[in-house]
Design an enzyme around this catalytic site. Structure first.
Site, PDB file in Angstrom:
ATOM      1  CD  GLU A  48       5.029  12.610  -2.733  1.00 15.28           C
ATOM      2  OE1 GLU A  48       5.777  11.623  -2.548  1.00 15.28           O
ATOM      3  OE2 GLU A  48       3.814  12.501  -3.029  1.00 15.28           O
ATOM      4  CE  LYS A 119       1.346  10.359  -4.855  1.00 14.57           C
ATOM      5  NZ  LYS A 119       1.940  10.388  -3.505  1.00 14.57           N
ATOM      6  CB  CYS A 160       5.439   9.765  -5.085  1.00 12.00           C
ATOM      7  SG  CYS A 160       6.254   8.684  -3.880  1.00 12.00           S
TER       8      CYS A 160
HETATM    9  N1  LIG Z   1       4.637   7.855  -1.291  1.00 10.40           N
HETATM   10  C1  LIG Z   1       4.153   7.433  -2.454  1.00 10.40           C
HETATM   11  O1  LIG Z   1       3.364   8.091  -3.073  1.00 10.40           O
HETATM   12  C2  LIG Z   1       4.547   6.136  -3.051  1.00 10.40           C
HETATM   13  C3  LIG Z   1       5.350   5.145  -2.323  1.00 10.40           C
HETATM   14  O2  LIG Z   1       5.947   5.375  -1.285  1.00 10.40           O
HETATM   15  C4  LIG Z   1       5.379   3.808  -2.925  1.00 10.40           C
HETATM   16  O3  LIG Z   1       4.791   3.631  -4.010  1.00 10.40           O
HETATM   17  O4  LIG Z   1       5.952   2.898  -2.358  1.00 10.40           O
END
Ligand SMILES: NC(=O)CC(=O)C(=O)O
Length: 283
Positions: A48, A119, A160
């Site tokens: 990411e 996302k 994520c």
């Molecule tokens: N960074 C993200 O999008 C998610 C994350 O770090 C988490 O769900 O904990």
């Protein structure tokens, strides 16, 4: 498309990042070149936000249009040159009406953009004494589910925080996915708590492979990524995992495991949809 083979070699590139976009992208380019040279993967995944620092104040400055931006063009050229699929982590995307998205691009061996996932669930949390992050300060959420076909295997894409939403993974499973790939950057609060747990949960619930690719951990960064890029198999076992530094994880995925576990523990066909549909709380 019919299945070409049940075995697919993956290379997960856990990359270190910096504030210099060109350095970040060229690091990805050289690690992709090395992975191809040393391991001949069919599919390569990136982390990411691999071309920018992960922070709301940076997303607009680093954003690019897709597919004509600098980062997209580099990934397209590499996919074509090496005849590989590239799930290009995420980059901040400059979209319609000046909106910014956290977007994953997927490139085919002909260099074509075959999918773009924005996302869907923005990372807005406030853990007291831990971490506060609010992607919605500068990002807009995507509204589309994304699946790709690689050699006859259907793969869902999430990013994520999307992994926390079981409905999304179930929807991909309902559509016939055998794997879900999440470029991701958990942190030093939620990583130790939930990183492996969530991957094994989604894999177990849906009897499919879960693949995550994180940035390498940099303790001096404003946002410290957890690392530990991982492949979890449909039995919910960790097949392979990185440590926290820069690293390439290579693994041969055996898709026949998906059918194996689905036959031996047939929960999908044993669900009581007749009862769930009339559940009292209507959720
Ligand atoms: N960074 C993200 O999008 C998610 C994350 O770090 C988490 O769900 O904990």
């Amino acid at each position: 498309m019919s299945k070409v083979s049940n075995i697919m070699r993956l290379a997960l590139l856990q990359l270190k990042g910096s504030k210099d976009k060109t350095v970040n992208v060229q690091n990805a380019v050289s690690k992709i070149e090395a992975a191809v040279r040393e391991h001949q993967p069919r599919l390569i995944t990136l982390p990411e936000c691999f071309n920018a620092p992960y922070g709301t104040k940076y997303f607009r400055e680093y954003s690019e249009t897709i597919p004509d931006g600098y980062t997209s063009q580099q990934l397209s050229n590499l996919a074509k040159k090496h005849q590989v699929y590239i799930v290009g982590g995420t980059i901040p995307e400059l979209g319609e009406n000046d909106a910014i998205y956290n977007t994953c691009t997927v490139w085919s061996p002909s260099g074509d953009l075959i999918a773009k996932h924005r996302k869907m669930h923005l990372f807005d949390i406030d853990v007291k004494g831990g971490i506060r992050f609010k992607e919605s300060e500068t990002l807009s959420a995507g509204n589309d589910f994304t699946t790709i076909d690689v050699d006859g295997h259907k793969i869902g894409i999430g990013i994520c925080y999307d992994i926390r939403f079981e409905e999304m993974a179930r929807l991909y499973r309902n559509e016939g996915c055998e794997m879900i790939i999440y470029p991701a950057a958990f942190n030093m609060t939620t990583g130790p708590l939930h990183w492996e747990l969530l991957q094994r949960s989604r894999a177990n619930d849906n009897q499919l492979f879960v693949v995550t690719t994180s940035p390498a951990r940099d303790p001096s960064a404003e946002y410290v990524a957890y690392g530990h890029s991982m492949i979890v198999d449909p039995w919910a076992k960790v097949q392979k995992s990185a440590s926290d530094g820069e690293e390439t994880v290579v693994a041969d995925i055996d898709f026949s495991l998906v059918e194996q576990v689905r036959q031996q523990i047939p929960v999908f066909s044993q669900r009581r949809l007749d009862l769930y549909a009339t559940a009292r709380n209507g959720q």
